[in-house]
Design a protein around this motif. Structure first.
Motif, PDB file in Angstrom:
ATOM      1  N   LYS A 163      46.281  42.491  34.219  1.00 46.58           N
ATOM      2  CA  LYS A 163      46.461  41.406  33.023  1.00 46.58           C
ATOM      3  C   LYS A 163      45.520  41.794  31.839  1.00 46.58           C
ATOM      4  CE  LYS A 163      48.367  38.924  36.260  1.00 46.58           C
ATOM      5  NZ  LYS A 163      49.789  38.293  36.223  1.00 46.58           N
ATOM      6  N   SER A 164      46.278  41.398  30.755  1.00 48.49           N
ATOM      7  CA  SER A 164      45.691  41.608  29.374  1.00 48.49           C
ATOM      8  C   SER A 164      45.851  40.094  28.586  1.00 48.49           C
ATOM      9  CB  SER A 164      46.444  42.638  28.538  1.00 48.49           C
ATOM     10  OG  SER A 164      47.817  42.276  28.499  1.00 48.49           O
ATOM     11  N   TRP A 165      46.245  39.233  29.264  1.00 47.63           N
ATOM     12  CA  TRP A 165      46.408  37.603  28.684  1.00 47.63           C
ATOM     13  C   TRP A 165      45.390  36.674  29.143  1.00 47.63           C
ATOM     14  CZ3 TRP A 165      51.761  34.944  28.686  1.00 47.63           C
ATOM     15  CH2 TRP A 165      51.544  33.479  28.117  1.00 47.63           C
TER      16      TRP A 165
ATOM     17  N   ASP B 218      52.000  38.821  24.458  1.00 46.77           N
ATOM     18  CA  ASP B 218      51.888  37.492  24.561  1.00 46.77           C
ATOM     19  C   ASP B 218      50.174  37.135  24.301  1.00 46.77           C
ATOM     20  OD1 ASP B 218      54.388  36.262  24.531  1.00 46.77           O
ATOM     21  OD2 ASP B 218      54.627  36.898  26.690  1.00 46.77           O
ATOM     22  N   GLY B 219      49.595  37.905  25.164  1.00 41.38           N
ATOM     23  CA  GLY B 219      48.116  37.893  25.075  1.00 41.38           C
ATOM     24  C   GLY B 219      47.474  38.327  23.789  1.00 41.38           C
ATOM     25  N   TYR B 220      48.007  39.447  23.247  1.00 45.19           N
ATOM     26  CA  TYR B 220      47.554  39.618  21.681  1.00 45.19           C
ATOM     27  C   TYR B 220      47.832  38.623  20.927  1.00 45.19           C
ATOM     28  CZ  TYR B 220      46.660  42.429  17.865  1.00 45.19           C
ATOM     29  OH  TYR B 220      45.969  42.987  16.475  1.00 45.19           O
TER      30      TYR B 220
ATOM     31  N   ALA C 157      43.019  41.188  24.509  1.00 45.62           N
ATOM     32  CA  ALA C 157      44.021  41.872  24.926  1.00 45.62           C
ATOM     33  C   ALA C 157      43.373  43.263  24.648  1.00 45.62           C
ATOM     34  CB  ALA C 157      44.963  41.540  24.101  1.00 45.62           C
TER      35      ALA C 157
ATOM     36  N   HIS D 115      46.636  34.159  31.857  1.00 45.99           N
ATOM     37  CA  HIS D 115      47.034  34.849  33.126  1.00 45.99           C
ATOM     38  C   HIS D 115      45.755  35.097  33.970  1.00 45.99           C
ATOM     39  CE1 HIS D 115      51.395  35.869  34.197  1.00 45.99           C
ATOM     40  NE2 HIS D 115      51.409  35.458  32.794  1.00 45.99           N
TER      41      HIS D 115
ATOM     42  N   HIS E 135      47.757  35.471  21.407  1.00 52.76           N
ATOM     43  CA  HIS E 135      47.145  34.336  21.801  1.00 52.76           C
ATOM     44  C   HIS E 135      45.428  34.704  21.590  1.00 52.76           C
ATOM     45  CE1 HIS E 135      44.961  31.614  24.786  1.00 52.76           C
ATOM     46  NE2 HIS E 135      45.880  30.839  24.313  1.00 52.76           N
TER      47      HIS E 135
ATOM     48  N   HIS F 270      51.954  41.502  29.913  1.00 54.74           N
ATOM     49  CA  HIS F 270      51.889  40.394  29.198  1.00 54.74           C
ATOM     50  C   HIS F 270      51.316  40.908  27.872  1.00 54.74           C
ATOM     51  CE1 HIS F 270      54.025  37.458  31.744  1.00 54.74           C
ATOM     52  NE2 HIS F 270      53.316  37.879  32.685  1.00 54.74           N
TER      53      HIS F 270
END
Length: 538
Positions: A105-107, A149-151, A158, A110, A153, A146
């Motif tokens: 995971k990077s978001w 999307d994570g970056y 991220a 999540h 946010h 993800h």
């Protein structure tokens, strides 16, 4: 020096998550060999602990001695545990593969929602997992799920996830557009920022939910990514993954990157079609580069122009990717289409030939009856050869056939009885099938096999029925299109009748005639070559 791009194929893993795709261990072995011949650098085979098919694949693939690196897939360790005790990571190491891809995971959304753990624990999960792989001397690839999307946010977190993998020794940091919702300009900007932040080489993994997976991949490479992940024909979950059949030629032919050799890229069409056959998924005819219609021309003005110079309506030479130019002939065709198609077949024809006008009129009449030759190249070729004096030896003559269909013990059983004449010899045979057309096909092959043994290398790959006039209900004419293949080549034939069996028979006979005529042609060419080399005793 030309920049080298590493090609990471995940057809056998991510591709199998596509709807309607299921590959046996045998299928996966065959595809892996084909991908290796194509020259991809990584072949992701699946998760060695997830199912029996993948376990068997990883055991068997070791003996193939492929050039590509076989790569296992898994995820970072479970929360609040250790990598050494994570059964998935242990199985990856025990599989004996040289490389592994771990998704993590990077978001932050999540991390909280899917993993239900803390941001700090997720970073520890990433670090521990990659450190474990490196302690076991494996090449380690981090698929940052993800990431885009994570970056958008929380860019700081991220990037922290990427740094955690890099600090643990990850060899590749792959940025994933898992939901497929990022735009090319965003991809380029974010990849460029990541390149400035990290020292590890960057990869890109995109999905096609906005039909931008290929464009996003190219944008990432333009910003510094040097590994691209994708699948053959874009197979994958939801709308699919980035299509390597478009990415590779775009990068190599259009953008001057180095991916695979020119000899290997010339096998791209063959590989795409072979894998579609194994996966039992029909390829879209308009698929870029490798589709059957990718270099097809129908309009008379277009055909007239490409006869002068193919660059007028083709952005590359189709042979570069192993495809070929096709001239479609229909009721819209002008003389240029007929002349070009006939010349392609080596037939003597010109614009002043009365036969040209006659065959155009005949094609228009047949299409008025319901035939469609733009989707049935093989039937069209047979028609032109007959019209212009080409070789059209009568392979066999039908004397009769019968169909029996019955329901027995809850099962539908179809049987075909065929009586044909081959060179004056009458052959009478019967065969069963899972339907009337399949039974007819089996019986015809059985009858011809003793004369033409190679016919068993041919099989039907697609069968379509179209009702021509729905107003006639069950008495309506139908058009049957049959696609056949011997894996090296694919051809289509057509039949029309108010009786679906008769229409199927027409298309089936054309398919067999076309195949056998081409086999004879190839054999004749081989004999001529041997004679020129002095290898034939007279």
């Amino acid at each position: 020096m030309t920049q080298q791009i590493s090609i990471f194929d995940t057809t056998l893993r991510d591709g199998t998550q596509g709807e309607g795709i299921s590959l046996s261990a045998d299928d996966k072995i065959k595809i892996a060999q084909k991908l290796d011949a194509l020259g991809v650098h990584y072949i992701e085979g699946g998760n060695p602990g997830s199912n029996s098919k993948d376990i068997e694949f990883f055991k068997r693939v070791k003996s193939l001695n492929l050039n590509a690196k076989i790569t296992a897939f898994g995820s970072t360790r479970r929360k609040n545990s250790s990598a050494e005790q994570d059964s998935s990571l242990v199985r990856i190491v025990e599989s004996g593969v040289p490389a592994a891809t771990l998704v993590g995971k990077s978001w932050d959304f999540h991390v909280h929602t899917a993993l239900q753990t803390t941001l700090e624990e997720n970073l520890a999960m990433i670090y521990d997992s990659f450190a474990f792989l490196k302690r076991n001397d494996m090449e380690a690839i981090y698929d940052a799920e993800h990431f885009f999307d994570g970056y958008k946010h929380n860019p700081e977190y991220a990037i922290a996830a990427l740094r955690s993998a890099q600090d643990a020794g990850a060899d590749w940091i792959v940025l994933c557009d898992t939901n497929g919702g990022t735009l090319p300009n965003e991809i380029h900007e974010i990849v460029a920022r990541v390149r400035a932040e990290l020292s590890a080489p960057i990869g890109i993994h995109t999905h096609n939910d906005c039909e931008l997976a290929v464009a996003n991949t190219l944008a990432a490479v333009g910003a510094g990514a040097t590994q691209v992940q994708g699948t053959i024909n874009g197979y994958g979950e939801r709308c699919g993954n980035a299509n390597l059949c478009s990415i590779i030629p775009n990068l190599q032919i259009k953008m001057n990157y180095s991916c695979i050799s020119s000899e290997q890229i010339a096998q791209l069409t063959n590989v795409a079609r072979y894998i579609s056959e194994i996966a039992n998924v029909h390829m879209p005819v308009n698929q870029a580069y490798v589709g059957n219609a990718a270099f097809a021309h129908k309009g008379g003005i277009h055909v007239s122009a490409i006869m002068k110079d193919s660059k007028t309506y083709e952005h590359i030479a189709p042979e570069l990717v192993g495809n070929k130019q096709r001239i479609l002939v229909s009721e819209l065709a002008g003389q240029s289409n007929i002349i070009s198609k006939a010349q392609e077949l080596g037939l003597d024809v010109n614009a002043n030939n009365d036969k040209t006008k006659q065959i155009i009129d005949r094609i228009k009449d047949l299409e008025h009856q319901g035939y469609q030759f733009e989707g049935a190249d093989a039937s069209l070729e047979l028609l032109l050869r007959e019209a212009f004096g080409g070789e059209t030896k009568e392979i066999f003559k039908l004397e009769s056939f019968k169909m029996l269909v019955e329901k027995n013990a809850g099962q539908m059983v179809s049987e075909a009885i065929v009586k044909i004449n081959v060179d004056g010899e009458t052959v009478y045979t019967a065969a069963e099938g899972n339907g009337p057309v399949n039974a007819l096909d089996n019986a015809l092959r059985k009858a011809l096999m003793q004369f033409y043994p190679n016919i068993m290398n041919i099989h039907l790959s697609d069968y379509k029925v179209r009702v021509i006039d729905e107003n006639d209900a069950t008495a309506a004419k139908v058009r049957v299109l049959i696609e056949s293949t011997d894996f090296d080549n694919t051809w289509s034939t057509v039949g029309v009748s108010s009786n679906i069996i008769e229409a199927s028979w027409e298309a089936l006979v054309d398919s067999i005639r076309y195949a056998l005529l081409n086999m004879a042609k190839v054999e004749s060419q081989a004999i001529d070559t041997r004679e020129r080399l002095g290898l034939v005793n007279h």
